[in-house]
Design a protein around this motif. Structure first.
Motif, PDB file in Angstrom:
ATOM      1  N   GLN A 290      -8.723   7.220  -6.079  1.00  4.59           N
ATOM      2  CA  GLN A 290      -7.738   6.515  -6.314  1.00  4.59           C
ATOM      3  C   GLN A 290      -7.260   5.701  -5.292  1.00  4.59           C
ATOM      4  O   GLN A 290      -6.441   4.278  -4.870  1.00  4.59           O
TER       5      GLN A 290
ATOM      6  N   GLN B 130     -12.261   4.399   7.173  1.00  3.05           N
ATOM      7  CA  GLN B 130     -11.732   3.731   7.028  1.00  3.05           C
ATOM      8  C   GLN B 130      -9.984   3.071   6.354  1.00  3.05           C
ATOM      9  O   GLN B 130      -9.197   2.272   6.781  1.00  3.05           O
TER      10      GLN B 130
ATOM     11  N   ALA C 238      -9.404   3.193  -3.896  1.00  5.45           N
ATOM     12  CA  ALA C 238      -9.389   1.646  -3.881  1.00  5.45           C
ATOM     13  C   ALA C 238      -7.401   0.693  -3.817  1.00  5.45           C
ATOM     14  O   ALA C 238      -7.725  -0.700  -4.120  1.00  5.45           O
ATOM     15  N   LYS C 239      -7.107   1.776  -4.245  1.00  7.09           N
ATOM     16  CA  LYS C 239      -5.578   1.060  -3.956  1.00  7.09           C
ATOM     17  C   LYS C 239      -5.484   0.472  -2.690  1.00  7.09           C
ATOM     18  O   LYS C 239      -4.703  -0.117  -2.227  1.00  7.09           O
TER      19      LYS C 239
ATOM     20  N   PRO D  87       0.840  -1.052   0.082  1.00 12.10           N
ATOM     21  CA  PRO D  87      -0.389   0.264   0.129  1.00 12.10           C
ATOM     22  C   PRO D  87       0.775   0.968  -0.162  1.00 12.10           C
ATOM     23  O   PRO D  87       1.164   2.253  -0.661  1.00 12.10           O
TER      24      PRO D  87
ATOM     25  N   LYS E 217      -6.363   2.722   8.200  1.00 12.86           N
ATOM     26  CA  LYS E 217      -5.459   1.793   7.193  1.00 12.86           C
ATOM     27  C   LYS E 217      -4.195   2.496   7.417  1.00 12.86           C
ATOM     28  O   LYS E 217      -3.092   1.962   7.290  1.00 12.86           O
TER      29      LYS E 217
ATOM     30  N   ASP F  10      -7.791  -0.770  -0.276  1.00 15.33           N
ATOM     31  CA  ASP F  10      -8.747  -1.068  -0.856  1.00 15.33           C
ATOM     32  C   ASP F  10      -9.836  -1.481   0.368  1.00 15.33           C
ATOM     33  O   ASP F  10      -9.794  -1.704   1.881  1.00 15.33           O
ATOM     34  N   VAL F  11     -10.739   0.285   0.145  1.00 11.89           N
ATOM     35  CA  VAL F  11     -11.608   0.218   1.562  1.00 11.89           C
ATOM     36  C   VAL F  11     -12.527   1.203   0.839  1.00 11.89           C
ATOM     37  O   VAL F  11     -12.137   2.441  -0.170  1.00 11.89           O
ATOM     38  N   ASN F  12     -13.180   0.792   1.544  1.00 15.50           N
ATOM     39  CA  ASN F  12     -14.972   1.484   1.080  1.00 15.50           C
ATOM     40  C   ASN F  12     -15.440   3.307   1.326  1.00 15.50           C
ATOM     41  O   ASN F  12     -15.676   4.141   0.336  1.00 15.50           O
TER      42      ASN F  12
END
Length: 205
Positions: A182, A194, A185-186, A141, A198, A188-190
């Protein structure tokens, strides 16, 4: 014809790669260097379409080359890191310093040629075997986020709305919205919450 600068300190590896790449109908190794100092001299002397860069070298390593390239006044070639699993931990820094991708030295010739073509075309190349390794170490990430996206992410952690981020970073609202999308998406959260959680968990900010 793609002009390639090959930077590799191990003589046998360098000669082997040069010979193999020159078998291609679309690539020619038009410059070689056995350390980082020589690599910088070569890109000052001539123009290349791509640089294949080793990480571990005497005098100046791959990270040192990438850092120095950012300070050069003339345009520099896109860089494809060619490395081993032992150097994986440095890849995060290498990509953050502008490298366009990475492949293992054990890569098949056809795959290496394709990777070079993709880098020259402006694409990012991340060989799956290395990416899987980095995922296990939870480093992907951070590596995947651009410098601007990391700046936006830091603003998100401060609770700033898009309009305030746009003013702070001197961008339009639309540009910031795209960056946020972006980032989500990268990572991987909504949602933004979040993403912030992260970011702290992975040490991205």
């Amino acid at each position: 014809m793609i002009s390639c600068l090959l930077v590799e300190d191990q003589t046998l590896v360098r000669l082997g790669l040069e010979s193999l790449l020159n078998l291609s109908e679309c690539i020619r190794v038009t410059g070689v260097a056995q350390n980082g100092i020589e690599a910088l001299e070569r890109i000052k002397e001539a123009q290349f379409d791509v640089m294949l860069l080793d990480m571990r070298m005497p005098e100046l390593d791959g990270l040192g080359v990438l850092s120095a390239m950012q300070k050069l006044p003339q345009p520099t070639p896109p860089v494809l890191i060619i490395t081993t699993f032992e150097d994986c931990d440095t890849l995060v820094n290498a990509v953050n310093l502008g490298a366009k991708g990475y492949v293992l030295k054990s890569i098949e010739l056809e795959d290496l040629i394709e990777a070079i073509k993709q880098v020259v075309a402006g694409q990012q190349v991340l060989q799956k075997a290395l990416t899987d390794y980095l995922l296990k170490k939870q480093l992907v990430p951070q590596m995947m986020l651009t410098t601007k996206e990391l700046q936006v992410l830091k603003c998100l952690t401060l609770g700033m709305p898009n309009k305030e981020i746009a003013i702070t970073l001197n961008n339009s609202d639309g540009t910031i919205r795209n960056h946020v999308s972006q980032i989500l998406a990268k990572l991987d959260v909504n949602d933004r919450t979040q993403a912030v959680l992260k970011a702290f968990d992975k040490g991205l900010v």
